[in-house]
Scaffold this active site. Structure first.
Site, PDB file in Angstrom:
ATOM      1  N   SER A 117       0.942  -1.770   0.054  1.00 26.18           N
ATOM      2  CA  SER A 117       0.044  -0.258  -0.129  1.00 26.18           C
ATOM      3  C   SER A 117       1.065   1.210   0.271  1.00 26.18           C
ATOM      4  O   SER A 117       2.211   1.227   0.372  1.00 26.18           O
ATOM      5  CB  SER A 117      -0.843  -0.433   1.117  1.00 26.18           C
ATOM      6  OG  SER A 117      -1.407   1.174   1.450  1.00 26.18           O
ATOM      7  N   TYR A 141      -3.480   0.161   9.537  1.00 32.24           N
ATOM      8  CA  TYR A 141      -3.824  -0.847   8.611  1.00 32.24           C
ATOM      9  C   TYR A 141      -2.476  -0.440   8.331  1.00 32.24           C
ATOM     10  O   TYR A 141      -1.953  -1.456   7.258  1.00 32.24           O
ATOM     11  CB  TYR A 141      -4.792  -0.085   7.701  1.00 32.24           C
ATOM     12  CG  TYR A 141      -4.684  -0.650   6.354  1.00 32.24           C
ATOM     13  CD1 TYR A 141      -4.773  -1.221   5.539  1.00 32.24           C
ATOM     14  CD2 TYR A 141      -4.432   0.722   4.936  1.00 32.24           C
ATOM     15  CE1 TYR A 141      -4.438  -2.003   4.187  1.00 32.24           C
ATOM     16  CE2 TYR A 141      -3.968  -0.139   4.131  1.00 32.24           C
ATOM     17  CZ  TYR A 141      -4.286  -1.273   3.416  1.00 32.24           C
ATOM     18  OH  TYR A 141      -3.886  -1.147   1.966  1.00 32.24           O
ATOM     19  N   LYS A 179     -17.496  -1.474  -1.238  1.00 33.82           N
ATOM     20  CA  LYS A 179     -17.021  -0.846  -0.206  1.00 33.82           C
ATOM     21  C   LYS A 179     -17.209   0.253   0.835  1.00 33.82           C
ATOM     22  O   LYS A 179     -15.917   0.701   1.975  1.00 33.82           O
ATOM     23  CB  LYS A 179     -15.209  -0.291  -0.999  1.00 33.82           C
ATOM     24  CG  LYS A 179     -14.639  -1.462  -1.990  1.00 33.82           C
ATOM     25  CD  LYS A 179     -13.356  -0.993  -2.210  1.00 33.82           C
ATOM     26  CE  LYS A 179     -12.184  -0.844  -1.310  1.00 33.82           C
ATOM     27  NZ  LYS A 179     -11.422  -0.290  -1.478  1.00 33.82           N
TER      28      LYS A 179
END
Length: 212
Positions: A117, A141, A179
């Site tokens: 990411s 995250y 999402k």
């Protein structure tokens, strides 16, 4: 066979779609369909089997795939909610799970492509290069993704099969309808325009360069 974890998700389902376009349908999709929405991404796709993510993890730990001809693993499955603050949960789902799958691929010399990411670069103020000087984690995250990137770098010198980590920056496109608040800003603005005829980027504004 090709394995795609997170295969019912936004990026995973698009990988499956492209594999189908290239003539591959011998695909095992691994995911969690409990939200009742992401299964819709599988409609129209060709695959030979589906396995729940926890059952799949148990299968690789039990070496149930021993003797199976696996061409590649695309590991897209993860908790991508940047508002999830249970660090233990994040590390179990995004870090420990990924480690187990990585070692399975290394043991069987299977090419391993995984979703990293852009969040591993923090605010980006130090640039976008691999290494401590540019990397930071601003939420759990990002921390889980960065921890796995660094783990991969430790084992890479001993690897005898391909490992690729992909840093996704604001990815958007078809199949992200499920999402919710984690959908791309492009998709959210698209929905705003359809519903209201305009796009609101910010709640309000202040002075810019001394002018309101």
């Amino acid at each position: 066979m090709i394995i795609v974890t997170g295969g019912a998700g936004f990026i995973g389902s698009n990988i499956v779609k492209e594999l189908n376009r290239r003539g591959r349908s011998d695909i095992l999709i691994v995911d969690d369909l409990k939200d009742g929405q992401n299964y819709k991404n599988l409609r129209g796709l060709q695959f030979i089997d589906y396995q729940y993510k926890d059952d799949f993890l148990q299968s690789i730990e039990d070496d149930d795939f021993d003797g199976t001809d696996i061409d590649a693993v695309f590991h897209e499955g993860a908790c991508s909610d940047t508002m999830e603050y249970d660090v233990n949960f994040m590390m179990r789902v995004n870090y420990e799970y990924s480690k187990s799958l990585l070692h399975f691929c290394l043991q069987h010399r299977i090419p391993f492509f995984y979703a990293s990411s852009a969040s591993t670069y923090g605010s980006g103020k130090h640039g976008f290069r691999e290494g401590d000087e540019c990397e930071d984690a601003l939420n759990p995250y990002a921390f889980s993704k960065l921890a796995f990137d660094r783990y991969v770098r430790q084992v890479m010198p001993e690897a005898h099969s391909q490992i690729v980590g992909l840093k996704y920056f604001n990815v958007y496109g078809p199949q992200e309808h499920h999402k919710g608040k984690m959908a791309s800003i492009f998709y959210q603005l698209y929905n705003q325009i359809n519903e209201t005829g305009k796009a609101r980027l910010f709640r309000g504004w202040g002075e810019i360069n001394g002018k309101p």
